[in-house]
Design a protein around this motif. Sequence first.
Motif, PDB file in Angstrom:
ATOM      1  N   LEU A   9       1.940 -14.907  17.026  1.00 54.49           N
ATOM      2  CA  LEU A   9       0.963 -15.661  16.236  1.00 54.49           C
ATOM      3  C   LEU A   9       0.546 -14.794  15.055  1.00 54.49           C
ATOM      4  N   ALA A  14      -5.092 -18.225  14.403  1.00 52.53           N
ATOM      5  CA  ALA A  14      -4.095 -18.923  15.237  1.00 52.53           C
ATOM      6  C   ALA A  14      -4.337 -18.616  16.717  1.00 52.53           C
ATOM      7  N   ARG A  17      -7.222 -20.642  17.939  1.00 50.64           N
ATOM      8  CA  ARG A  17      -6.825 -22.049  18.088  1.00 50.64           C
ATOM      9  C   ARG A  17      -6.110 -22.261  19.431  1.00 50.64           C
ATOM     10  N   ILE A 179      -0.288 -25.012  14.849  1.00 53.36           N
ATOM     11  CA  ILE A 179      -0.519 -23.574  15.002  1.00 53.36           C
ATOM     12  C   ILE A 179       0.738 -22.831  14.541  1.00 53.36           C
ATOM     13  N   TYR A 181       3.535 -19.927  14.008  1.00 49.12           N
ATOM     14  CA  TYR A 181       4.081 -18.918  14.910  1.00 49.12           C
ATOM     15  C   TYR A 181       5.432 -18.472  14.374  1.00 49.12           C
TER      16      TYR A 181
END
Length: 198
Positions: A9, A14, A17, A179, A181
Amino acid sequence: MEVEVKLRLPDAVAHRRVTDVLAPFHISTHRQENCFFDGSAGELSASRATLRLRFYDNNQRCVVTLKAKAVLVDGVSRVEEDEEELEPSIGRDCAAEPERLKDVESRVLGRVREEFGAPVFVGLGGFENVRRVYEWKGLKLELDETDFGFGTQYEIECESANPEDAKQLLEEFLKENSIPYSYSEKSKFAIFRSGKLP
């Protein structure tokens, strides 16, 4: 052989989240202190092996782990791993004085002494990690916040016998929740040794 999906992340936002969305599935949180060792002549690192003592929640548990021949490709890590519990007070003594590792009664440390022939151990230092554990869709997810001293990394790990299926589920989850990644490209130990975040 330990097989894990590892997704990185980008930042604390993030990470937050993920913790918010997965909150209903949270089962535990652990503070981990990781200390690494090698032979005085680099016997383990020369063989792509790592020796670690991990302390959980101060001194609630201590686990000694030998890892070898790690490969990390497209967010899937495969590594030979052998570990066992150690009495935390013995682990602390060894962390303070690494040469004590040669005298500890332990199957894993016996293997290290036998296979790598390290007569003297030295400490390499280490890092701290906060691990939040979730049970989600039949998977055990470990959300890590790792403080290396030179920076903090955020990562989701998921051990699985079917890593491609687990990775697909995780990627769908992250995309559905917007999100960001990426695939992890280095182990935490490799990042620690490099002295900088990737």
